[in-house]
Design a protein around this motif. Structure first.
Motif, PDB file in Angstrom:
ATOM      1  N   SER A 118       0.838  -1.202   0.000  1.00 11.15           N
ATOM      2  CA  SER A 118       0.000   0.000   0.000  1.00 11.15           C
ATOM      3  C   SER A 118       0.877   1.257   0.000  1.00 11.15           C
ATOM      4  O   SER A 118       2.091   1.195   0.227  1.00 11.15           O
ATOM      5  CB  SER A 118      -0.900   0.001   1.234  1.00 11.15           C
ATOM      6  N   ASP A 119       0.233   2.385  -0.233  1.00  2.55           N
ATOM      7  CA  ASP A 119       0.980   3.655  -0.223  1.00  2.55           C
ATOM      8  C   ASP A 119       1.605   3.903   1.149  1.00  2.55           C
ATOM      9  O   ASP A 119       2.737   4.418   1.244  1.00  2.55           O
ATOM     10  CB  ASP A 119       0.042   4.808  -0.591  1.00  2.55           C
ATOM     11  N   GLU A 120       0.884   3.573   2.199  1.00  2.00           N
ATOM     12  CA  GLU A 120       1.430   3.771   3.550  1.00  2.00           C
ATOM     13  C   GLU A 120       2.655   2.892   3.762  1.00  2.00           C
ATOM     14  O   GLU A 120       3.665   3.334   4.334  1.00  2.00           O
ATOM     15  CB  GLU A 120       0.353   3.455   4.590  1.00  2.00           C
ATOM     16  N   GLN A 121       2.586   1.649   3.305  1.00  2.00           N
ATOM     17  CA  GLN A 121       3.718   0.740   3.462  1.00  2.00           C
ATOM     18  C   GLN A 121       4.922   1.196   2.639  1.00  2.00           C
ATOM     19  O   GLN A 121       6.073   1.040   3.078  1.00  2.00           O
ATOM     20  CB  GLN A 121       3.291  -0.673   3.059  1.00  2.00           C
ATOM     21  N   ARG A 122       4.687   1.770   1.481  1.00  2.00           N
ATOM     22  CA  ARG A 122       5.785   2.319   0.690  1.00  2.00           C
ATOM     23  C   ARG A 122       6.460   3.479   1.422  1.00  2.00           C
ATOM     24  O   ARG A 122       7.693   3.650   1.349  1.00  2.00           O
ATOM     25  CB  ARG A 122       5.261   2.793  -0.661  1.00  2.00           C
ATOM     26  N   GLY A 123       5.645   4.242   2.143  1.00  2.00           N
ATOM     27  CA  GLY A 123       6.223   5.319   2.943  1.00  2.00           C
ATOM     28  C   GLY A 123       7.107   4.780   4.055  1.00  2.00           C
ATOM     29  O   GLY A 123       8.162   5.370   4.355  1.00  2.00           O
ATOM     30  N   TRP A 124       6.728   3.667   4.661  1.00  2.00           N
ATOM     31  CA  TRP A 124       7.563   3.057   5.702  1.00  2.00           C
ATOM     32  C   TRP A 124       8.881   2.557   5.125  1.00  2.00           C
ATOM     33  O   TRP A 124       9.937   2.718   5.748  1.00  2.00           O
ATOM     34  CB  TRP A 124       6.817   1.910   6.368  1.00  2.00           C
ATOM     35  N   LEU A 125       8.816   1.962   3.944  1.00  2.00           N
ATOM     36  CA  LEU A 125      10.041   1.490   3.304  1.00  2.00           C
ATOM     37  C   LEU A 125      10.965   2.662   2.974  1.00  2.00           C
ATOM     38  O   LEU A 125      12.192   2.573   3.133  1.00  2.00           O
ATOM     39  CB  LEU A 125       9.699   0.706   2.032  1.00  2.00           C
ATOM     40  N   GLU A 127      11.120   5.473   4.568  1.00  2.00           N
ATOM     41  CA  GLU A 127      11.686   5.945   5.838  1.00  2.00           C
ATOM     42  C   GLU A 127      12.874   5.088   6.254  1.00  2.00           C
ATOM     43  O   GLU A 127      13.886   5.609   6.759  1.00  2.00           O
ATOM     44  CB  GLU A 127      10.596   5.920   6.915  1.00  2.00           C
ATOM     45  N   GLU A 128      12.789   3.795   6.042  1.00  2.00           N
ATOM     46  CA  GLU A 128      13.907   2.899   6.377  1.00  2.00           C
ATOM     47  C   GLU A 128      15.091   3.141   5.437  1.00  2.00           C
ATOM     48  O   GLU A 128      16.254   3.098   5.864  1.00  2.00           O
ATOM     49  CB  GLU A 128      13.454   1.446   6.283  1.00  2.00           C
ATOM     50  N   MET A 129      14.786   3.373   4.196  1.00  2.00           N
ATOM     51  CA  MET A 129      15.857   3.622   3.228  1.00  2.00           C
ATOM     52  C   MET A 129      16.613   4.902   3.573  1.00  2.00           C
ATOM     53  O   MET A 129      17.840   4.985   3.388  1.00  2.00           O
ATOM     54  CB  MET A 129      15.273   3.723   1.814  1.00  2.00           C
ATOM     55  N   ASN A 130      15.917   5.911   4.078  1.00  2.00           N
ATOM     56  CA  ASN A 130      16.552   7.189   4.394  1.00  2.00           C
ATOM     57  C   ASN A 130      17.256   7.186   5.748  1.00  2.00           C
ATOM     58  O   ASN A 130      18.022   8.121   6.046  1.00  2.00           O
ATOM     59  CB  ASN A 130      15.508   8.308   4.376  1.00  2.00           C
ATOM     60  N   ALA A 131      17.000   6.177   6.578  1.00  2.00           N
ATOM     61  CA  ALA A 131      17.626   6.129   7.903  1.00  2.00           C
ATOM     62  C   ALA A 131      19.091   5.732   7.778  1.00  2.00           C
ATOM     63  O   ALA A 131      19.467   4.903   6.934  1.00  2.00           O
ATOM     64  CB  ALA A 131      16.888   5.133   8.794  1.00  2.00           C
ATOM     65  N   ALA A 132      19.936   6.349   8.631  1.00  2.00           N
ATOM     66  CA  ALA A 132      21.363   6.020   8.623  1.00  2.00           C
ATOM     67  C   ALA A 132      21.570   4.610   9.163  1.00  2.00           C
ATOM     68  O   ALA A 132      20.836   4.159  10.059  1.00  2.00           O
ATOM     69  CB  ALA A 132      22.127   7.034   9.469  1.00  2.00           C
ATOM     70  N   PRO A 133      22.567   3.905   8.639  1.00  2.00           N
ATOM     71  CA  PRO A 133      22.827   2.554   9.149  1.00  2.00           C
ATOM     72  C   PRO A 133      23.164   2.586  10.641  1.00  2.00           C
ATOM     73  O   PRO A 133      23.693   3.568  11.161  1.00  2.00           O
ATOM     74  CB  PRO A 133      24.032   2.098   8.322  1.00  2.00           C
ATOM     75  N   GLY A 134      22.856   1.508  11.325  1.00  2.00           N
ATOM     76  CA  GLY A 134      23.146   1.405  12.746  1.00  2.00           C
ATOM     77  C   GLY A 134      21.936   1.706  13.610  1.00  2.00           C
ATOM     78  O   GLY A 134      20.795   1.377  13.241  1.00  2.00           O
ATOM     79  N   PRO A 135      22.147   2.397  14.748  1.00  2.00           N
ATOM     80  CA  PRO A 135      21.050   2.628  15.697  1.00  2.00           C
ATOM     81  C   PRO A 135      19.866   3.376  15.110  1.00  2.00           C
ATOM     82  O   PRO A 135      18.711   3.091  15.457  1.00  2.00           O
ATOM     83  CB  PRO A 135      21.719   3.446  16.807  1.00  2.00           C
ATOM     84  N   ALA A 136      20.104   4.328  14.227  1.00  2.00           N
ATOM     85  CA  ALA A 136      18.990   5.081  13.641  1.00  2.00           C
ATOM     86  C   ALA A 136      18.092   4.149  12.826  1.00  2.00           C
ATOM     87  O   ALA A 136      16.857   4.197  12.941  1.00  2.00           O
ATOM     88  CB  ALA A 136      19.525   6.224  12.768  1.00  2.00           C
ATOM     89  N   PHE A 137      18.697   3.322  12.004  1.00  2.00           N
ATOM     90  CA  PHE A 137      17.893   2.370  11.244  1.00  2.00           C
ATOM     91  C   PHE A 137      17.216   1.369  12.183  1.00  2.00           C
ATOM     92  O   PHE A 137      16.049   1.002  11.974  1.00  2.00           O
ATOM     93  CB  PHE A 137      18.766   1.621  10.230  1.00  2.00           C
TER      94      PHE A 137
END
Length: 266
Positions: A118-125, A127-137
């Motif tokens: 769904s569009d909402e789920q694409r937004g979650w993906l 958000e994960e893609m834009n998160a920095a690796p490590g604790p932020a992700f």
């Protein structure tokens, strides 16, 4: 004076176990016959293979969960901490197997499922893609998936409780077990913010009163006859037991004091 053997010959033989059990056997036979008459027909307990709109919702929810959680698990293996990598891999594998079962059941029941998140789920993906690796992700991954699993868990439980379809019921059971396992793994990361989760929706209304039995006139008559037969039969059995005890006391009291089993004294 009569000998002990002569006195013994005058005594009536006690009723055999078979004779004593006959009244109880009659009662049990009547009870079984009446309960058979009152038993609901096979139509009332028959299973159905029809697919309801809510069954289709279940397939859709599980399918869409896999469409975004499998890529999310792959990202966790690349960007997460060691523990989050393990959790992401386990969730990805579970949803892979569950997705195969979802598509197979969808084809069997001729109930189409989506092929895109769904569009909402694409937004979650995203958000994960834009998160920095490590604790932020780790935080984004754990909280997004934990919140989504909580929503799906509630939906699966409701649909599992109400579906009339055998295949959907079995599928919902497996799905609920997987969702529960995933929530536990996500919580084990220590990254879940429980205060951000939605409050549980619990009904505060009183539980509905039990539905009436709905017996018709003929069934009420049969139930009344059952009580009469069982009550009368038990009364008869008690009279038989009491009579047997009284006869035993009478035989004992009528036996001469000098008589002993195995010999006589004249």
């Amino acid at each position: 004076m009569r000998s002990a053997s002569e006195f013994a010959a005058l005594e009536l033989d006690p009723p055999s176990p078979l004779e004593r059990s006959r009244p109880l056997v009659r009662i049990l036979f009547v009870v079984v016959a009446v309960l058979t008459l009152l038993a609901p027909g096979s139509a009332s307990t028959a299973q159905t293979t029809a697919v309801s709109p809510t069954d289709s919702v279940l397939l859709t929810k599980v399918r869409q969960a896999g469409l975004w959680e499998m890529p999310s698990g792959m990202m966790a293996m690349q960007k997460g901490s060691p523990l989050v990598k393990e959790v992401g891999f386990a969730i990805m594998m579970d949803h892979g197997r569950l997705d195969v079962a979802t598509r197979a059941l969808s084809a069997k029941l001729n109930s189409p499922v989506p092929d895109q998140p769904s569009d909402e789920q694409r937004g979650w993906l995203l958000e994960e893609m834009n998160a920095a690796p490590g604790p932020a992700f780790d935080r984004v991954f754990a909280n997004r998936l934990r919140a989504a699993h909580g929503q799906v868990f509630a939906v699966l439980a409701q649909l599992r409780a109400g579906t009339r379809n055998d295949d959907v019921r079995a599928f919902a059971t497996v799905g609920n077990q997987a969702v529960m396992r995933h929530m536990t793994m996500l919580e084990s990361t220590g990254m879940v913010d429980y205060t951000a989760l939605p409050e549980p929706a619990v009904s505060t209304t009183a539980a509905p009163a039990g539905a009436p039995l709905g017996l018709d006139t003929s069934q009420i008559a049969v139930v009344a006859a059952l009580f009469l037969l069982v009550g009368g039969g038990l009364f008869y059995v008690l009279r038989q037991i009491k009579g047997n005890r009284n006869r035993g006391r009478t035989r004992t009291s009528s036996r001469p004091a000098g008589v002993r089993t195995g010999g006589s004294h004249g």
